[in-house]
Design a protein around this motif. Structure first.
Motif, PDB file in Angstrom:
ATOM      1  N   VAL A   3     -51.678  49.412 -28.712  1.00  0.00           N
ATOM      2  CA  VAL A   3     -52.472  48.942 -27.579  1.00  0.00           C
ATOM      3  C   VAL A   3     -53.459  50.051 -27.260  1.00  0.00           C
ATOM      4  O   VAL A   3     -53.066  51.203 -27.062  1.00  0.00           O
ATOM      5  N   LEU A  14     -52.018  51.709 -18.251  1.00  0.00           N
ATOM      6  CA  LEU A  14     -51.266  51.098 -19.349  1.00  0.00           C
ATOM      7  C   LEU A  14     -50.013  51.893 -19.681  1.00  0.00           C
ATOM      8  O   LEU A  14     -48.964  51.320 -19.963  1.00  0.00           O
ATOM      9  N   LEU A  18     -46.722  49.654 -19.689  1.00  0.00           N
ATOM     10  CA  LEU A  18     -46.236  49.243 -21.007  1.00  0.00           C
ATOM     11  C   LEU A  18     -45.136  50.196 -21.474  1.00  0.00           C
ATOM     12  O   LEU A  18     -45.378  51.174 -22.173  1.00  0.00           O
ATOM     13  N   THR A  19     -43.935  49.865 -21.078  1.00  0.00           N
ATOM     14  CA  THR A  19     -42.773  50.669 -21.423  1.00  0.00           C
ATOM     15  C   THR A  19     -41.990  49.974 -22.537  1.00  0.00           C
ATOM     16  O   THR A  19     -42.132  48.760 -22.732  1.00  0.00           O
ATOM     17  N   ARG A  22     -40.175  46.965 -21.111  1.00  0.00           N
ATOM     18  CA  ARG A  22     -41.007  45.768 -20.885  1.00  0.00           C
ATOM     19  C   ARG A  22     -41.337  45.065 -22.195  1.00  0.00           C
ATOM     20  O   ARG A  22     -41.367  43.848 -22.263  1.00  0.00           O
ATOM     21  N   VAL A  23     -41.580  45.846 -23.242  1.00  0.00           N
ATOM     22  CA  VAL A  23     -41.850  45.236 -24.544  1.00  0.00           C
ATOM     23  C   VAL A  23     -40.598  44.515 -25.038  1.00  0.00           C
ATOM     24  O   VAL A  23     -40.679  43.396 -25.534  1.00  0.00           O
ATOM     25  N   HIS A  26     -40.270  41.287 -23.357  1.00  0.00           N
ATOM     26  CA  HIS A  26     -41.304  40.345 -23.804  1.00  0.00           C
ATOM     27  C   HIS A  26     -40.933  39.673 -25.128  1.00  0.00           C
ATOM     28  O   HIS A  26     -41.417  38.595 -25.435  1.00  0.00           O
ATOM     29  N   ARG A  37     -41.957  54.216 -28.249  1.00  0.00           N
ATOM     30  CA  ARG A  37     -43.372  54.243 -27.878  1.00  0.00           C
ATOM     31  C   ARG A  37     -43.919  55.627 -28.158  1.00  0.00           C
ATOM     32  O   ARG A  37     -43.329  56.637 -27.768  1.00  0.00           O
ATOM     33  N   LEU A  75     -47.971  40.189 -28.163  1.00  0.00           N
ATOM     34  CA  LEU A  75     -47.979  41.240 -27.142  1.00  0.00           C
ATOM     35  C   LEU A  75     -49.184  41.079 -26.220  1.00  0.00           C
ATOM     36  O   LEU A  75     -49.120  41.427 -25.040  1.00  0.00           O
ATOM     37  N   MET A  78     -48.580  39.388 -22.829  1.00  0.00           N
ATOM     38  CA  MET A  78     -47.796  40.025 -21.761  1.00  0.00           C
ATOM     39  C   MET A  78     -48.635  40.131 -20.488  1.00  0.00           C
ATOM     40  O   MET A  78     -49.804  40.524 -20.541  1.00  0.00           O
ATOM     41  N   VAL A  80     -49.990  41.849 -17.542  1.00  0.00           N
ATOM     42  CA  VAL A  80     -50.220  43.221 -17.101  1.00  0.00           C
ATOM     43  C   VAL A  80     -51.252  43.150 -15.987  1.00  0.00           C
ATOM     44  O   VAL A  80     -52.378  42.710 -16.210  1.00  0.00           O
TER      45      VAL A  80
END
Length: 94
Positions: A3, A14, A18-19, A22-23, A26, A37, A75, A78, A80
């Protein structure tokens, strides 16, 4: 999956939202492998590695999307929230 912030000023926003957790949330149907990450500050980017998501990798997977390109597209779905803005170029009135 990577991303990249559209504007460098949005990168901290972000990073906060975007942790790996959270991914994981998702993609609830993926195998429960770890998600790592990695931050790439010079590109204002985040790279996510979803271990075991491709069932062994491109050459061994029987999945239709052996490269994981569909995962990257998913993704983008998601939710955000938009970052707070102080730049008048980002506002409708500016």
């Amino acid at each position: 999956m990577s991303v990249i912030a559209y504007r460098p000023a949005h990168s901290p926003h972000l990073r906060t939202l975007l942790t790996p957790d959270r991914v994981r949330a998702h993609f609830p149907d993926l195998p429960p492998g770890p998600i790592h990450r990695y931050e790439i500050p010079s590109l204002h980017a985040l790279k996510f590695v979803l271990h075991d998501a491709l069932d062994g990798g491109v050459t061994r997977s029987l999945r239709l999307d052996a490269h994981g390109r569909s995962l990257a597209a998913c993704l983008l779905e998601m939710d955000v929230p938009a970052p707070p803005t102080t730049d008048t170029k980002d506002t409708k009135d500016g």
